[in-house]
Design an enzyme around this catalytic site. Structure first.
Site, mmCIF file in Angstrom:
data_model
loop_
_atom_site.group_PDB
_atom_site.id
_atom_site.type_symbol
_atom_site.label_atom_id
_atom_site.label_comp_id
_atom_site.label_asym_id
_atom_site.label_seq_id
_atom_site.Cartn_x
_atom_site.Cartn_y
_atom_site.Cartn_z
ATOM 1 N N ARG A 29 0.814 -1.221 0.000
ATOM 2 C CA ARG A 29 0.000 0.000 0.000
ATOM 3 C C ARG A 29 0.843 1.264 0.000
ATOM 4 O O ARG A 29 0.392 2.329 -0.395
ATOM 5 C CB ARG A 29 -0.902 0.037 1.231
ATOM 6 C CG ARG A 29 -1.869 -1.105 1.339
ATOM 7 C CD ARG A 29 -2.514 -1.147 2.711
ATOM 8 N NE ARG A 29 -1.464 -1.338 3.713
ATOM 9 C CZ ARG A 29 -1.609 -1.072 5.013
ATOM 10 N NH1 ARG A 29 -2.738 -0.591 5.466
ATOM 11 N NH2 ARG A 29 -0.625 -1.280 5.845
ATOM 12 N N GLN A 53 8.573 25.935 16.533
ATOM 13 C CA GLN A 53 8.202 26.442 15.212
ATOM 14 C C GLN A 53 8.514 25.392 14.158
ATOM 15 O O GLN A 53 9.552 24.746 14.212
ATOM 16 C CB GLN A 53 8.999 27.728 14.935
ATOM 17 C CG GLN A 53 8.688 28.416 13.633
ATOM 18 C CD GLN A 53 9.439 29.748 13.520
ATOM 19 O OE1 GLN A 53 9.569 30.493 14.467
ATOM 20 N NE2 GLN A 53 9.945 30.017 12.327
ATOM 21 N N ASP A 54 7.589 25.222 13.211
ATOM 22 C CA ASP A 54 7.816 24.366 12.037
ATOM 23 C C ASP A 54 7.823 25.255 10.810
ATOM 24 O O ASP A 54 6.981 26.148 10.683
ATOM 25 C CB ASP A 54 6.690 23.334 11.881
ATOM 26 C CG ASP A 54 6.841 22.138 12.797
ATOM 27 O OD1 ASP A 54 7.751 22.130 13.640
ATOM 28 O OD2 ASP A 54 6.035 21.206 12.676
ATOM 29 N N HIS A 68 22.476 30.252 6.814
ATOM 30 C CA HIS A 68 21.858 31.129 7.807
ATOM 31 C C HIS A 68 22.140 30.674 9.240
ATOM 32 O O HIS A 68 22.316 29.492 9.496
ATOM 33 C CB HIS A 68 20.338 31.147 7.626
ATOM 34 C CG HIS A 68 19.910 31.567 6.270
ATOM 35 N ND1 HIS A 68 18.825 31.009 5.638
ATOM 36 C CD2 HIS A 68 20.393 32.487 5.400
ATOM 37 C CE1 HIS A 68 18.653 31.566 4.457
ATOM 38 N NE2 HIS A 68 19.615 32.451 4.278
ATOM 39 N N LYS A 77 17.869 22.734 14.994
ATOM 40 C CA LYS A 77 16.948 22.367 13.923
ATOM 41 C C LYS A 77 16.985 20.868 13.658
ATOM 42 O O LYS A 77 18.041 20.248 13.701
ATOM 43 C CB LYS A 77 17.331 23.088 12.627
ATOM 44 C CG LYS A 77 17.300 24.590 12.710
ATOM 45 C CD LYS A 77 17.851 25.233 11.450
ATOM 46 C CE LYS A 77 17.886 26.743 11.599
ATOM 47 N NZ LYS A 77 18.565 27.376 10.483
ATOM 48 N N TYR A 137 11.468 21.963 8.419
ATOM 49 C CA TYR A 137 12.338 21.940 9.582
ATOM 50 C C TYR A 137 11.639 22.440 10.818
ATOM 51 O O TYR A 137 10.828 23.340 10.797
ATOM 52 C CB TYR A 137 13.667 22.641 9.345
ATOM 53 C CG TYR A 137 13.647 24.057 8.833
ATOM 54 C CD1 TYR A 137 13.969 25.116 9.676
ATOM 55 C CD2 TYR A 137 13.373 24.332 7.502
ATOM 56 C CE1 TYR A 137 13.995 26.409 9.198
ATOM 57 C CE2 TYR A 137 13.396 25.619 7.017
ATOM 58 C CZ TYR A 137 13.707 26.661 7.874
ATOM 59 O OH TYR A 137 13.733 27.944 7.399
#
Length: 188
Positions: A29, A53-54, A68, A77, A137
């Site tokens: 499946r 936070q996502d 960054h 992260k 992330y």
């Protein structure tokens, strides 16, 4: 390498940057995987994290985002790809670290289900390898644009070996194109 019934952790050349592989259960499946389970993550890594936070991004092939980091409200992260593939990079900018100035790169894809744990104090970016990619992330702190910095993707001191086609230039926004050299980038 350590493993539990649901999670496999593989260290990288930067000792606390980890490749996280959830167990994938598949049949005719399709498949199922827990993308994150706090108990398993803590038991397997000895890290007790709380995500606040996502983030979800969509990018086209040869887009490079990064490198960054935030000097205040530094984010840890857990990153993964849910469509396509990317070359994900973390650069150690912690002056007290034995791997200061080193980088690691890992291919993350929807097919391999690999995730990368990136602790605070590292610059992070990725290059999209597939026609398009969706990147997710989870972060342990909120976005703080006032303290955000960007390390130049092509700094010769760091010398990241991006898997770009010969002679190709990545697609980047103005902020990422203006990333700071290793000598001028603020460090932890």
């Amino acid at each position: 390498m350590t493993a539990s019934s649901k999670l496999q952790i593989t260290p990288t050349a930067i000792h606390d940057v980890l490749v996280v592989e959830p167990k994938v259960f598949g049949d005719e499946r399709g498949w199922f995987a827990e993308s994150f389970n706090a108990q398993d993550f803590s038991a397997t890594t000895s890290l007790n994290v709380e995500f606040v936070q996502d983030n979800h991004s969509f990018s086209r092939q040869w887009t490079l985002r990064g490198l960054h980091y935030q000097l205040e409200q530094a984010q840890e992260k857990l990153v993964r790809v849910v469509a396509g593939s990317v070359f994900d990079v973390a650069v150690d900018i912690r002056k007290s670290s034995p791997t200061y100035g080193k980088w690691v790169g890992v291919e993350l894809s929807a097919q391999n289900h690999k995730q990368l744990w990136i602790p605070a104090g590292l610059a992070h970016g990725f290059l999209v390898l597939s026609e398009t990619a969706e990147f997710l992330y989870k972060t342990t702190d909120y976005y703080h644009p006032q303290s955000e910095a960007c390390l130049a993707w092509n700094d010769p001191t760091v010398a990241i070996e991006w898997p770009l086609p010969k002679g190709a230039t990545p697609n980047m926004n103005a902020k990422d194109s203006a990333g700071l050299s290793w000598d001028n980038a603020p460090k932890f």
